[in-house]
Every structure is written in structure tokens, then in C-alpha cells.
Design an enzyme around this catalytic site. Sequence first.
Site, PDB file in Angstrom:
ATOM      1  N   CYS A  33      -4.824   2.534  -3.643  1.00 42.03           N
ATOM      2  CA  CYS A  33      -3.597   3.051  -3.000  1.00 42.03           C
ATOM      3  C   CYS A  33      -2.452   2.063  -3.165  1.00 42.03           C
ATOM      4  O   CYS A  33      -1.635   1.873  -2.242  1.00 42.03           O
ATOM      5  CB  CYS A  33      -3.816   3.359  -1.521  1.00 42.03           C
ATOM      6  SG  CYS A  33      -4.948   4.705  -1.256  1.00 42.03           S
ATOM      7  N   HIS A  56       0.865  -1.186   0.000  1.00 43.47           N
ATOM      8  CA  HIS A  56       0.000   0.000   0.000  1.00 43.47           C
ATOM      9  C   HIS A  56       0.905   1.240   0.000  1.00 43.47           C
ATOM     10  O   HIS A  56       2.017   1.197   0.519  1.00 43.47           O
ATOM     11  CB  HIS A  56      -0.830  -0.048   1.285  1.00 43.47           C
ATOM     12  CG  HIS A  56      -1.890   0.991   1.411  1.00 43.47           C
ATOM     13  ND1 HIS A  56      -1.631   2.284   1.803  1.00 43.47           N
ATOM     14  CD2 HIS A  56      -3.232   0.931   1.222  1.00 43.47           C
ATOM     15  CE1 HIS A  56      -2.758   2.966   1.850  1.00 43.47           C
ATOM     16  NE2 HIS A  56      -3.750   2.173   1.498  1.00 43.47           N
ATOM     17  N   GLN A  76      -4.591  -4.962   7.001  1.00 47.73           N
ATOM     18  CA  GLN A  76      -5.588  -5.879   6.435  1.00 47.73           C
ATOM     19  C   GLN A  76      -5.643  -7.218   7.158  1.00 47.73           C
ATOM     20  O   GLN A  76      -6.577  -7.989   6.953  1.00 47.73           O
ATOM     21  CB  GLN A  76      -5.299  -6.125   4.946  1.00 47.73           C
ATOM     22  CG  GLN A  76      -5.467  -4.902   4.067  1.00 47.73           C
ATOM     23  CD  GLN A  76      -6.906  -4.388   4.016  1.00 47.73           C
ATOM     24  OE1 GLN A  76      -7.859  -5.118   4.262  1.00 47.73           O
ATOM     25  NE2 GLN A  76      -7.054  -3.118   3.705  1.00 47.73           N
ATOM     26  N   LYS A 122     -10.438  -0.462  10.341  1.00 46.32           N
ATOM     27  CA  LYS A 122     -10.499  -1.714   9.556  1.00 46.32           C
ATOM     28  C   LYS A 122     -10.916  -2.895  10.427  1.00 46.32           C
ATOM     29  O   LYS A 122     -11.149  -3.984   9.923  1.00 46.32           O
ATOM     30  CB  LYS A 122      -9.136  -2.036   8.944  1.00 46.32           C
ATOM     31  CG  LYS A 122      -8.513  -0.876   8.207  1.00 46.32           C
ATOM     32  CD  LYS A 122      -8.406  -1.109   6.730  1.00 46.32           C
ATOM     33  CE  LYS A 122      -7.504  -0.072   6.122  1.00 46.32           C
ATOM     34  NZ  LYS A 122      -7.952   0.364   4.811  1.00 46.32           N
ATOM     35  N   ASP A 148       3.012  -4.401   8.267  1.00 45.52           N
ATOM     36  CA  ASP A 148       1.804  -3.596   8.110  1.00 45.52           C
ATOM     37  C   ASP A 148       0.610  -4.547   8.225  1.00 45.52           C
ATOM     38  O   ASP A 148       0.329  -5.317   7.311  1.00 45.52           O
ATOM     39  CB  ASP A 148       1.869  -2.914   6.732  1.00 45.52           C
ATOM     40  CG  ASP A 148       0.535  -2.335   6.292  1.00 45.52           C
ATOM     41  OD1 ASP A 148      -0.462  -2.488   7.015  1.00 45.52           O
ATOM     42  OD2 ASP A 148       0.504  -1.733   5.209  1.00 45.52           O
TER      43      ASP A 148
END
Length: 421
Positions: A378, A137, A217, A240, A214
Amino acid sequence: MTRLEATDVLAGKPSSFDVSRVRLDFPALSQIVNGSPVAYLDNAASTQKPTSVIETVTAAYTFNYSNVHRGVHTLSQRATEAYEGARETARQFLGAPLVEEIVFVRGTTEGINLVAQSYLRPRLEPGDEVLISGLEHHSNIVPWQMVCQQTGANLRVVPINAKGEIDLDAYKDALSRRTRLVAMSHISNALGTVNPVQMIVELAQQRGIPTLIDGAQAAPHLALDVATLGCDFYTVSGHKVFGPTGIGVLYGRLDRLNEMEPYQGGGEMIRSVTFESTEYASPPHKFEAGTPHIAGAIGLGAAMDYLTELGIDTIGAYETDLLRYATQCLGRLPEVRLIGTADDKAAVISFLLEDIHAHDVGTILDQEGIAVRVGHHCAQPVMDYFQVSSTARASFAFYNTAQEVDRLVGGIKNVLEVFGR
Ligand code: PMP
């Protein structure tokens, strides 16, 4: 076909997860949009909120609101207790050993920028390398680009393959004596690829290289255990994981946080201040300058409690069935090109319909109340790799159903019809 029938057929077993009951927890899901019940398939962008989160945030503002930490009065003490209680909830949710390792940030983006500026910038020399993947991302690209520009270091990118998986041999080759940090996503937002983060971290660790994962998600779909994973940093966004916007968590191993200088100064992050010098507070407060997003953090705690109560493994198994069903249904349409076909995938289907522009796909689906995201997500370098400018992306949460997948398939057929295919 009902959800249970569909998933039973696919999974060969009855699902114990009662999605109809769970949907009642989310007021947004019972809305009519453009004349149809909304089918919210845009969860990778942001998720809907359960009543428990909405009520917790309302209560935080209605009954327990004041600024945190400095107050002797009751409302401030209540707010502080709830805010710090949420930090403990986040510690458990991420599997972090210590509550001091949980820094509240605005979200994944701010967590990554914090590490880039506070941890990495003072440690980078010209010619050093920051290693990311071709699957990232923008928020796991641009902060590293900025810090490389500031220091003369180089951003190095591990390529992906045609399925949208990180090339692990190339990763091993790219780890070098100049690598100062590996920063990679746990799950790709654009394609849904689940990256082998345990292996990625271990390979870096063997060479003494710190890692940032990261987890924007991953947090809504997988049980997290940063202690076992062994990464140095892990970032999560509240919005999220069915929590509020404007709040997230950066996990940082305590020895790392201790050796980092803050990159923002102000109130809340100090032990003592004179005009000559300032002594900083200990982590995590050292990195939380200014009045924090108090109600947001408390709401995030409620969201994490909600997920824990449902059982992350239970919802993960359900989502796996749903993704398999959706992949099979879309795979039967010859006009559909799936972008991202990794062996290990979660909750995301990115697709194109022949040469029909993704924006047209999204707009026509919206007319039937079906919410998908269209664009570059993104992740423009991912789009470049697949030589497309955008895709349509259906992304699932545990509250989605096989009926909604069926509606998506029906909607896609309508799009094809509108374009005379
Ligand atoms: N990384 C990934 C993989 C993401 O999906 C997102 C959000 N789309 C981010 C980082 C950035 O998260 P946020 O905008 O919440 O800071």
C-alpha cells in the site's frame, strides 16, 4: 544459535526480555503451518493477539454486553464503563492530556479521513497546499488527494533519498504560506524508516501549520507521547498493536476537535435533534456517530494494557537487537537487495532477491511456515521511487526470535536454490 546467543553477540549485553515466556501469551504462534512451526513475520500488516485480548473480547460479549451510553440497566452500564475505560487507557497509552481528545475510529485510515473531511475540507481554498512525504502509505495519500480534488487545493510531496529517508531540507523549503496541513507517518510501513517527527512537527508549528502524524506503525514499537510531540492529530490502528480489527484511535487536540464539524451524522453524536436543526454532542462523541465497536474498543484497551505491562521501551530495545541481527544476516547474502536503509529504522526489512519475483519468494517461504508479505505494501509511490513493483517484507514484533530470523535466512537460501542461483 539461540535468540539470546544471537542478540547477546550483537548487543554486547544479555537481554532481560524473556521472549519464550511472552510467546506463550499468543496462541497463534504455537501453530504448525505447512508442516513447520509458524514464523510470523508479517506484523506490519497485522499483529497476533495475546490471550488477554481474546479473553477480554470474549468476556465483553459473554457477560457485559449491551449498547453503550443510553442504558439505565446494569449490562449497559457495565458495557459503557468498559468502553469509556478503554478510552482512558488509550489516553494514557498515547500520552494525551485529556480523555475528550481520544476519538474511537475504525483505524488509522478512518482517522485520517475524518481529519481530511471534518478539519481540512472547510479550511481549504483553491491553491492551498497539503504537505505529505514520498514515504506514505496510501491511506495517508488518498484522503488528501480527495480533499484537494474537492476544494482545488494541491497535494505537495516532500521527496525521499536513496536510503528511504525524508529529505528534511526539501521539507523546510516546502513549508509555505499556502500549507494548510502537514501529514506524515511516524514509521514507514514499507521500509521501516523512523521519521524525525519531533522536528517535522516543530518546523510546521513555527509557521503555525497544523500536523497529523500517522502512527499506525509506531504504536507497536515506540512509547507515544503526543503531548510532548505537539502534533494536532495522531492516528493509531488497534490491529497493529495486538488488539482487534475495526477499531483505532484518533487523537485530536481539544481546541482542534472543538472547531471541527462532524462529517458523519447519526445517533450517539447529538445533544438534541429536531427536524429543523441538531445540536451536536461535545468531542469525542461528536465524531462517533452510530453504535461503536464496543467490544473492539474494550479489546484495544486490553491490548494497550498488555503492551504497557511488558514495557514499550523494553520491547523496543529487544526489537532493535532483532532488526540489527536480521539486517546483518540478510546483508551477508550477496543476492539480497535491501530496500530502505535509513539510519533510524524499526522492525521492517524490505528486500528483493535478484530478479526473482517477490510473490515467488513469499510463496516458497510460506511452504516452510514463514509468513512474510509481498507486494507494494500500500505504498506504490515508494515502490516507484525505488523502481520496483513489489518487495518481500519481513516485519517483526517483540514475540519474534533470532531463530525465526535464521529460518528466514535458510528459507531465502532455499528460494535461491529453487531458482538455480
Ligand atoms: N499508515 C501506515 C503507515 C500503515 O502501515 C497502515 C496499515 N498498513 C495504515 C496507515 C492504514 O491502517 P489501517 O488499514 O489499519 O487503517
